[in-house]
Design a protein around this motif. Structure first.
Motif, mmCIF file in Angstrom:
data_model
loop_
_atom_site.group_PDB
_atom_site.id
_atom_site.type_symbol
_atom_site.label_atom_id
_atom_site.label_comp_id
_atom_site.label_asym_id
_atom_site.label_seq_id
_atom_site.Cartn_x
_atom_site.Cartn_y
_atom_site.Cartn_z
ATOM 1 N N ARG A 30 2.942 10.373 -9.459
ATOM 2 C CA ARG A 30 2.149 10.657 -10.663
ATOM 3 C C ARG A 30 1.359 11.950 -10.506
ATOM 4 O O ARG A 30 1.247 12.743 -11.448
ATOM 5 N N LEU A 31 0.793 12.185 -9.321
ATOM 6 C CA LEU A 31 0.047 13.417 -9.074
ATOM 7 C C LEU A 31 0.957 14.642 -9.146
ATOM 8 O O LEU A 31 0.584 15.669 -9.724
ATOM 9 N N ARG A 32 2.155 14.539 -8.602
ATOM 10 C CA ARG A 32 3.105 15.651 -8.678
ATOM 11 C C ARG A 32 3.462 15.959 -10.128
ATOM 12 O O ARG A 32 3.561 17.117 -10.524
ATOM 13 N N GLU A 33 3.659 14.913 -10.898
ATOM 14 C CA GLU A 33 3.981 15.076 -12.321
ATOM 15 C C GLU A 33 2.829 15.759 -13.052
ATOM 16 O O GLU A 33 3.041 16.671 -13.852
ATOM 17 N N MET A 34 1.604 15.345 -12.746
ATOM 18 C CA MET A 34 0.433 15.951 -13.391
ATOM 19 C C MET A 34 0.288 17.415 -12.985
ATOM 20 O O MET A 34 -0.011 18.279 -13.819
ATOM 21 N N LEU A 35 0.514 17.717 -11.702
ATOM 22 C CA LEU A 35 0.436 19.098 -11.237
ATOM 23 C C LEU A 35 1.503 19.952 -11.914
ATOM 24 O O LEU A 35 1.240 21.097 -12.304
ATOM 25 N N TYR A 36 2.680 19.404 -12.058
ATOM 26 C CA TYR A 36 3.763 20.126 -12.720
ATOM 27 C C TYR A 36 3.367 20.459 -14.172
ATOM 28 O O TYR A 36 3.544 21.576 -14.646
ATOM 29 N N LYS A 37 2.808 19.479 -14.853
ATOM 30 C CA LYS A 37 2.381 19.685 -16.242
ATOM 31 C C LYS A 37 1.272 20.739 -16.318
ATOM 32 O O LYS A 37 1.254 21.561 -17.230
ATOM 33 N N LEU A 38 0.327 20.682 -15.373
ATOM 34 C CA LEU A 38 -0.767 21.655 -15.371
ATOM 35 C C LEU A 38 -0.236 23.071 -15.094
ATOM 36 O O LEU A 38 -0.682 24.040 -15.703
ATOM 37 N N GLU A 39 0.685 23.165 -14.168
ATOM 38 C CA GLU A 39 1.247 24.466 -13.822
ATOM 39 C C GLU A 39 2.111 25.018 -14.947
ATOM 40 O O GLU A 39 2.230 26.228 -15.111
ATOM 41 N N LYS A 41 0.834 -1.196 0.000
ATOM 42 C CA LYS A 41 0.000 0.000 0.000
ATOM 43 C C LYS A 41 0.872 1.250 0.000
ATOM 44 O O LYS A 41 0.602 2.217 -0.715
ATOM 45 N N HIS A 42 1.932 1.225 0.796
ATOM 46 C CA HIS A 42 2.851 2.364 0.857
ATOM 47 C C HIS A 42 3.504 2.614 -0.504
ATOM 48 O O HIS A 42 3.612 3.757 -0.950
ATOM 49 N N GLU A 43 3.927 1.537 -1.160
ATOM 50 C CA GLU A 43 4.529 1.669 -2.493
ATOM 51 C C GLU A 43 3.520 2.225 -3.488
ATOM 52 O O GLU A 43 3.845 3.088 -4.304
ATOM 53 N N THR A 44 2.288 1.750 -3.426
ATOM 54 C CA THR A 44 1.234 2.240 -4.319
ATOM 55 C C THR A 44 0.961 3.716 -4.054
ATOM 56 O O THR A 44 0.856 4.510 -4.997
ATOM 57 N N ASP A 45 0.874 4.079 -2.778
ATOM 58 C CA ASP A 45 0.637 5.483 -2.416
ATOM 59 C C ASP A 45 1.773 6.371 -2.913
ATOM 60 O O ASP A 45 1.532 7.467 -3.422
ATOM 61 N N ALA A 46 3.011 5.911 -2.759
ATOM 62 C CA ALA A 46 4.160 6.692 -3.204
ATOM 63 C C ALA A 46 4.146 6.848 -4.721
ATOM 64 O O ALA A 46 4.457 7.919 -5.248
ATOM 65 N N LEU A 60 1.452 6.774 -6.670
ATOM 66 C CA LEU A 60 0.367 7.710 -6.992
ATOM 67 C C LEU A 60 0.762 9.150 -6.688
ATOM 68 O O LEU A 60 0.449 10.065 -7.456
ATOM 69 N N GLU A 61 1.454 9.332 -5.582
ATOM 70 C CA GLU A 61 1.895 10.680 -5.228
ATOM 71 C C GLU A 61 2.839 11.224 -6.287
ATOM 72 O O GLU A 61 2.736 12.387 -6.684
#
Length: 90
Positions: free
Chosen positions: A79-88, A69-74, A76-77
């Motif tokens: 991927r979310l940072r990458e998406m936020l970077y692209k959006l910004e 679960k920790h690996e999955t959460d990390a 996902l985190e």
């Protein structure tokens, strides 16, 4: 620095060395004894080795599930940072 602590598991006093504070050692001792009591009361046999083995297997399964679960959460985190970077950056 590691200190010597006395814990009791299945009625047997054991001396352990740990750098954890006494409160943490007592918390671990209580967790282990509770787990052993739960498993022992569910078995018809009073075989201490079987109780210990089943408790170890159950606890190992929980640990592996938490690690996954920790690996999955990390992941996902990241991927979310990458998406936020692209959006910004857009």
């Amino acid at each position: 620095m590691k200190a010597s602590h006395s814990v009791t598991v299945l009625g047997r006093e054991i001396s352990v060395r740990s750098s954890a504070p006494q409160a943490k050692v007592q918390e671990v001792e209580a967790f282990v004894n509770t787990r052993l009591q739960e498993i022992g009361s569910a078995l018809k046999s009073g075989d201490a080795q079987l109780v210990l083995t089943l408790a170890l297997l159950n606890t190992a399964e929980e640990l592996l599930d938490l690690r996954k679960k920790h690996e999955t959460d990390a992941s996902l985190e990241g991927r979310l940072r990458e998406m936020l970077y692209k959006l910004e950056s857009a």
